[in-house]
Design a protein around this motif. Structure first.
Motif, short mmCIF file in Angstrom:
data_model
loop_
_atom_site.label_atom_id
_atom_site.label_comp_id
_atom_site.label_asym_id
_atom_site.label_seq_id
_atom_site.Cartn_x
_atom_site.Cartn_y
_atom_site.Cartn_z
N GLN A 60 0.84 -1.21 0.00
CA GLN A 60 0.00 0.00 0.00
C GLN A 60 0.87 1.26 0.00
OE1 GLN A 60 -3.34 0.30 2.80
NE2 GLN A 60 -3.19 -1.90 3.10
N LEU A 61 1.99 1.19 0.70
CA LEU A 61 2.90 2.34 0.78
C LEU A 61 3.74 2.49 -0.50
CD1 LEU A 61 4.22 1.80 4.42
CD2 LEU A 61 2.81 3.73 3.65
N GLY A 62 3.65 1.50 -1.37
CA GLY A 62 4.46 1.54 -2.59
C GLY A 62 5.89 1.12 -2.34
N LEU A 63 6.12 0.38 -1.26
CA LEU A 63 7.48 -0.02 -0.89
C LEU A 63 7.72 -1.51 -1.06
CD1 LEU A 63 7.72 2.07 2.41
CD2 LEU A 63 8.77 2.63 0.21
N GLY A 64 6.68 -2.25 -1.39
CA GLY A 64 6.79 -3.70 -1.45
C GLY A 64 7.88 -4.22 -2.37
N ARG A 65 7.98 -3.61 -3.56
CA ARG A 65 8.97 -4.10 -4.52
C ARG A 65 10.40 -3.79 -4.09
NH1 ARG A 65 7.67 -1.74 -10.07
NH2 ARG A 65 7.19 0.01 -8.72
N GLN A 66 10.58 -2.80 -3.22
CA GLN A 66 11.93 -2.46 -2.77
C GLN A 66 12.39 -3.29 -1.58
OE1 GLN A 66 9.94 0.09 -4.04
NE2 GLN A 66 11.29 0.16 -5.81
N LEU A 67 11.49 -4.10 -1.04
CA LEU A 67 11.87 -4.92 0.11
C LEU A 67 12.58 -6.18 -0.37
CD1 LEU A 67 8.85 -4.86 2.59
CD2 LEU A 67 10.97 -3.56 2.67
N SER A 68 13.86 -6.24 -0.13
CA SER A 68 14.61 -7.45 -0.48
C SER A 68 14.11 -8.58 0.42
CB SER A 68 16.10 -7.21 -0.25
OG SER A 68 16.34 -6.99 1.14
N PRO A 69 14.35 -9.84 0.03
CA PRO A 69 13.94 -10.95 0.90
C PRO A 69 14.51 -10.82 2.33
CG PRO A 69 14.51 -11.79 -1.26
CD PRO A 69 14.87 -10.31 -1.25
#
Length: 135
Positions: A107-116
């Motif tokens: 929702q914050l638009g940060l999901g894709r930047q979260l590495s595993p």
């Protein structure tokens, strides 16, 4: 379930950020808002294991609701922790158990930047929050 006011503020701020660079700057700024932990609170008992960075978590019940404070040695992680805290602070334990971490960061638009590894670390933080709330 309605969002806490500060969580809605975070959502609005990150939605207004144009791209990843602006969001990254915003994360750094949010990280500076964290309530500090004392040196005594930065102990092994409060350390969250499962994070590549050093992360400490302190949780205090306030009636039926929980208030968490956290610290990290990494600037980006402090920002991620700050936006996690605005989502969970003030919730009762049962609502804490229902938080979908991946959904919140998407929702914050940060999901894709979260590495595993970051994702695993944040999940470890949330897991420790839930353990504290149900201890």
């Amino acid at each position: 379930m309605s969002l806490p006011t500060q969580a809605q503020d975070a959502l609005d701020a990150f939605a207004a950020a144009g791209g990843w660079e602006q969001r990254a700057r915003l994360l750094m700024q949010w990280g500076e808002r964290l309530e500090p932990l004392t040196d005594a609170e930065r102990n092994d008992a409060n350390r969250v294991h499962g994070c590549e960075s050093q992360v400490w978590l302190v949780g205090e019940p306030q009636g039926a609701r929980w208030h968490f404070r956290t610290a990290s040695d990494a600037r980006l992680i402090r920002g991620l922790l700050a936006v996690l805290l605005v989502r969970v602070n003030g919730l009762p334990g049962d609502e804490l158990a229902a938080i979908d971490l991946a959904d919140w960061f998407n929702q914050l638009g940060l999901g894709r930047q979260l590495s595993p590894s970051r994702s695993n670390g944040l999940n470890a933080v949330l897991k420790k929050m839930r353990e504290l709330a149900h201890a």
